[in-house]
Structure formats: C-alpha cells, structure tokens
Design a protein around this motif. Structure first.
Motif, PDB file in Angstrom:
ATOM      1  N   THR A 243       5.708   1.154   0.236  1.00 52.09           N
ATOM      2  CA  THR A 243       4.725   0.470   1.083  1.00 52.09           C
ATOM      3  C   THR A 243       4.731  -1.027   0.821  1.00 52.09           C
ATOM      4  O   THR A 243       4.714  -1.839   1.757  1.00 52.09           O
ATOM      5  N   ALA A 244       4.760  -1.401  -0.465  1.00 53.66           N
ATOM      6  CA  ALA A 244       4.768  -2.823  -0.838  1.00 53.66           C
ATOM      7  C   ALA A 244       6.047  -3.508  -0.347  1.00 53.66           C
ATOM      8  O   ALA A 244       6.003  -4.658   0.125  1.00 53.66           O
TER       9      ALA A 244
ATOM     10  N   TRP B  29       6.218  -9.562   6.040  1.00 54.83           N
ATOM     11  CA  TRP B  29       5.720 -10.921   5.853  1.00 54.83           C
ATOM     12  C   TRP B  29       6.844 -11.959   5.944  1.00 54.83           C
ATOM     13  O   TRP B  29       6.636 -13.072   6.429  1.00 54.83           O
TER      14      TRP B  29
ATOM     15  N   PHE C  97       0.206   5.441   1.915  1.00 54.29           N
ATOM     16  CA  PHE C  97      -0.623   4.639   1.018  1.00 54.29           C
ATOM     17  C   PHE C  97      -1.634   5.509   0.271  1.00 54.29           C
ATOM     18  O   PHE C  97      -1.764   5.420  -0.961  1.00 54.29           O
TER      19      PHE C  97
ATOM     20  N   LEU D   2       4.015   3.931  -3.226  1.00 53.58           N
ATOM     21  CA  LEU D   2       3.368   2.621  -3.204  1.00 53.58           C
ATOM     22  C   LEU D   2       4.396   1.496  -3.232  1.00 53.58           C
ATOM     23  O   LEU D   2       4.208   0.461  -2.583  1.00 53.58           O
ATOM     24  N   ALA D   3       5.490   1.702  -3.970  1.00 54.57           N
ATOM     25  CA  ALA D   3       6.550   0.689  -3.999  1.00 54.57           C
ATOM     26  C   ALA D   3       7.185   0.546  -2.619  1.00 54.57           C
ATOM     27  O   ALA D   3       7.488  -0.570  -2.174  1.00 54.57           O
TER      28      ALA D   3
ATOM     29  N   LEU E 101      -0.956  -5.207   7.219  1.00 58.05           N
ATOM     30  CA  LEU E 101      -2.149  -4.935   6.406  1.00 58.05           C
ATOM     31  C   LEU E 101      -3.214  -4.225   7.238  1.00 58.05           C
ATOM     32  O   LEU E 101      -3.879  -3.290   6.755  1.00 58.05           O
TER      33      LEU E 101
ATOM     34  N   LEU F 152       5.736  -4.097   3.342  1.00 55.02           N
ATOM     35  CA  LEU F 152       4.780  -5.182   3.586  1.00 55.02           C
ATOM     36  C   LEU F 152       5.430  -6.538   3.326  1.00 55.02           C
ATOM     37  O   LEU F 152       5.248  -7.491   4.106  1.00 55.02           O
ATOM     38  N   LEU F 153       6.205  -6.631   2.249  1.00 60.13           N
ATOM     39  CA  LEU F 153       6.908  -7.881   1.942  1.00 60.13           C
ATOM     40  C   LEU F 153       7.929  -8.205   3.042  1.00 60.13           C
ATOM     41  O   LEU F 153       8.052  -9.358   3.467  1.00 60.13           O
TER      42      LEU F 153
END
Length: 335
Positions: free
Chosen positions: A190-191, A198, A154, A187-188, A220, A194-195
């Motif tokens: 990491t995102a 979730w 990150f 960053l992509a 998070l 994270l998705l």
C-alpha cells in the motif's frame, strides 16, 4: 458499416478470446468455490438449520436496528467511490446522479456478482445520459474497484499486524508469524503504491485511451473511503455477532471481514455466497457456529437482499425518468 462501427468491432474482437489471466482467474474462482463447498459440508455436520433460525430470532432488536444504520452508512460512503472516480476523470456530476449510480450498481454487484457486467451495466446506463464517454465509464468501474481493494488491503494489513491469533486455525499448516509478515507485506504494498501515485505523474496509454493514475492526495482519499466503507459494512455484521460467544474484538473482526470479502471476490460467486460464510466461521474457531451463521444470514438480509430490492427500484426510477425525458424531447421537436 460505418468507420465508427468498424472501430468498435475491431476493439471488441480481441475481447472475445480469453487470455491466460482470465483463465487463471476462472481456475482460482473454481478452486475457492470447491474449498467453500468442502468447508460448508463439514460445518453442515455440526450445525442445523433450526439452530441458525433460532439464533436469528434471538438477536436483540436494538442490535438489528444499529446494524441497519451501520449498513446504510456504508452505502452512503460508497457514493464517495464514484465521486472520486468521476472527479479524477474531469467530470462534475450532481450528487443525486452519483448516489443513484453508486447505490444501484453496488447493490447489483453485491447480490449478483460479476461486477463489470452487473454494476457496470447500471453505471453505463446512468452515466452515458450525463455525457460520460464509454471508455471513461470503464475507467470509473476500474477506479471504484481499486478504491475497494485499497481499503481491504489496508485494513487487512493493520489487522494482521495487531491480531496474531487470526492464524490460530491454521497453525498446523502455516509457520508461526506468517500473519505478521503478511500484514507487513500488505502495508508495504500500500505504501509503495501511495509513493508511486505521489511521484509518478506520467500518462499511460492503452490503444487510443490515455489516462493517469490518481495522485497522492486522491489515493489517500481512496484508502480513507475504502477503509470507512469496510468499517461500516463490517461493523454491521459485528453488531449482529455481539451476542455470540467467542466473538473477537472489533479490529480483529474487521480483519476477518476483509479476508472474507477478499476470498468472496476471488470466488466470483454471487455475493461470495458460501465462501464468505466459510471464511468467517473458520477464522472464528472459538465462536458458536450456529450463532455466527445466524448473524451472517441476518447480515445478508440487511446488507444484500433489502438494498438489492431498493436498487431495482432506483434503476426503474432512472429508466422511467429517461423515458419521460425522451417523450418530452419528441413533443418539443414536433412542428
């Protein structure tokens, strides 16, 4: 041999062979170590030991004290790694035990490397006494490592996006804009994870062990804790670098620190020794090399060596308490 011993032996047998992934990791580590040796040999021709010692002695005392505080706060934040991991697995363990396991294990792995064997052994000794299953201890080690990597990725992703000068030393080898695209990719990634955390709540199974990955909220928290830890640890070195001419801004340096930690981890060298120094010097081409090496040497004393000695004391204290508890239990069983 009991059924339990036979099962343990059966589980251990496949691990005796090195898979292609382990061979690849070993080859990558040797390559990085060779690259570090080559780079340090070049640096050795430009800097003397006397120059480095002089830079260490010239570091203002207030900055050294501030670096010590920042390093100490990093180790406090590291307790969050174990807290998140144990809570995710359903264990409620007291803060003193979490702090002892976290501090002792991280100081061992930071200094000796081979995290699974060094820090993992410490966690095993402490957590089994709290009733944690061996398989869950392995997962705790994995989750703590994953928290570390999430923070590294990150911070590196953000830094590469906002610090375009980081690739300046490699302009002749790398295409223009590579650092920005690398930052976007990190960053992509990491995102995307994270998705996934979730939305994907299915259970994974490895042989007889079932587990779920941390959910979105826990992920998070992992990113936040990993980032704060890196900020305090990298901040300690940044404070020592402030008197050195050519030191970049804080965010740029934290990105350099993240990349140096990444390469040091890939090398499998104890504490990333040699590799960490090479990356920091290479990514700060305008900074005085003797000053940078002097700051890194002082940082290793503050962040690695002194905590290692304290970690050994913590382990000794934990073992002494365990022996005392065993003796007390034996006395109570006597008629």
């Amino acid at each position: 041999m009991s059924k339990r011993d036979a099962a343990v032996a059966a589980d251990a047998a496949p691990k005796a062979r090195m898979g292609w992934g382990q061979w690849l990791g070993l080859a990558l580590g040797l390559f990085v170590l060779g690259l570090a040796a080559w780079g340090l040999n070049k640096i050795a021709g430009q800097v003397t030991i006397a120059d480095v010692i002089a830079e260490v002695r010239a570091t203002p005392a207030p900055l050294v004290v501030a670096a010590v505080v920042s390093a100490a706060l990093s180790y406090v934040v590291l307790v969050g790694y174990d807290w998140l991991a144990t809570r995710h697995l359903g264990y409620v363990i007291g803060w003193p035990t979490l702090a002892a396991a976290s501090f002792a294990s991280f100081t061992m792995s930071h200094t000796l490397g081979v995290t699974v064997l060094t820090g993992g052994t410490v966690r095993y000794q402490i957590y089994t006494r709290e009733g944690v299953k061996p398989a869950d201890i392995a997962m705790i080690i994995l989750l703590c490592g994953w928290t570390f990597w999430l923070g590294i990725v990150f911070v590196a992703g953000i830094g590469l996006l906002v610090s375009p000068d980081l690739s300046a030393p490699f302009r002749e080898f790398a295409p223009a804009g590579l650092e920005r695209w690398t930052g976007v990719a990190l960053l992509a990634g990491t995102a995307a994870y994270l998705l996934l955390a979730w939305l994907w709540r299915r259970e994974f199974r490895v042989f007889r062990y079932a587990f779920t990955i941390p959910d979105g909220r826990e992920t998070l928290l992992q990113i936040a804790i990993g980032t704060i830890d890196l900020a305090f640890a990298g901040g300690a070195l940044y404070l020592l670098l402030l008197p050195v001419a050519g030191t970049p801004d804080l965010l740029t340096f934290l990105t350099i620190y993240a990349v140096a930690m990444l390469m040091g981890a890939l090398s499998h060298a104890p504490g990333g020794l040699g590799v960490f120094e090479l990356v920091v010097v290479a990514l700060m081409p305008t900074a005085d090399k003797a000053g940078v090496l002097g700051a890194v040497a002082l940082f290793r004393l503050i962040y690695t060596f002194i905590p290692f000695v304290l970690g050994v004391c913590v382990i000794a204290w934990q073992e002494w308490k365990a022996v005392r508890a065993l003796r007390r239990a034996r006395r109570m069983r006597r008629p």
